[in-house]
Design an enzyme around this catalytic site. Structure first.
Site, PDB file in Angstrom:
ATOM      1  N   SER A  23      40.897  51.551  42.039  1.00 23.29           N
ATOM      2  CA  SER A  23      40.310  50.903  43.220  1.00 23.29           C
ATOM      3  C   SER A  23      40.819  49.495  43.457  1.00 23.29           C
ATOM      4  O   SER A  23      40.640  48.952  44.544  1.00 23.29           O
ATOM      5  CB  SER A  23      38.779  50.888  43.132  1.00 23.29           C
TER       6      SER A  23
ATOM      7  N   LYS B 195      35.970  44.122  41.268  1.00 25.15           N
ATOM      8  CA  LYS B 195      36.152  44.090  42.721  1.00 25.15           C
ATOM      9  C   LYS B 195      36.445  42.660  43.160  1.00 25.15           C
ATOM     10  O   LYS B 195      36.240  41.706  42.415  1.00 25.15           O
ATOM     11  CB  LYS B 195      34.885  44.568  43.451  1.00 25.15           C
TER      12      LYS B 195
END
Length: 149
Positions: free
Chosen positions: A68, A105
């Site tokens: 991701s 993230k």
């Protein structure tokens, strides 16, 4: 999602002075395009701990899992250097704890709202729900990767 499960993927804390991780610096840059003329190479040592770790007592190594964050240069199995003493700001790549799971993230803060953005369009961003607790555990300051053999 680049998730990091604790404690199995928590590689270690640099909570005491570590011996230097010495490598040799040949004092030359390397062209990634066209070849350049060879230079006289004089070697000196580089201490990787001194280069990569600002706050040894607050720095941890964690291993990334998943894709991701690939567009941020973080790939599956990379070792992340995470500094808990760095104050997180919008735009930093962070390790966050959401419902007991670690995730990697990009932190985005706007108008008092938080979003944890994936760096891969195939993965959703994380927007905390009302009442959901999100802890920003640390700031990723570097990623170490091994090249395929």
């Amino acid at each position: 999602m680049n998730s990091i499960q604790a404690p199995a993927d928590l590689i270690g804390a640099l909570d005491r002075p570590a011996p230097p991780a010495w490598l040799f610096d040949l004092g030359a840059s390397v062209q990634a395009g066209f070849p350049s003329p060879a230079q006289d190479l004089g070697a000196k040592r580089i201490d990787l701990t001194a280069e990569l770790v600002r706050h040894p007592q607050a720095t941890f190594l964690m291993r990334a899992r998943g894709d991701s964050m690939r567009d941020a240069g973080i790939f599956d199995n990379d070792v992340l250097i995470v500094d808990r003493a760095v104050e997180p700001h919008s735009g930093h790549v962070v390790i966050a704890v959401i419902e007991g799971d670690f995730v990697c993230k990009t932190l985005l803060l706007r108008a008092g709202r938080m979003k944890l953005k994936a760096a891969n369009p195939g993965f959703p961003d994380i927007v905390p729900r009302e009442g959901q607790t999100v802890e920003i555990w640390g700031v990723v300051t570097a990623a170490i990767k091994q090249m395929p053999r």
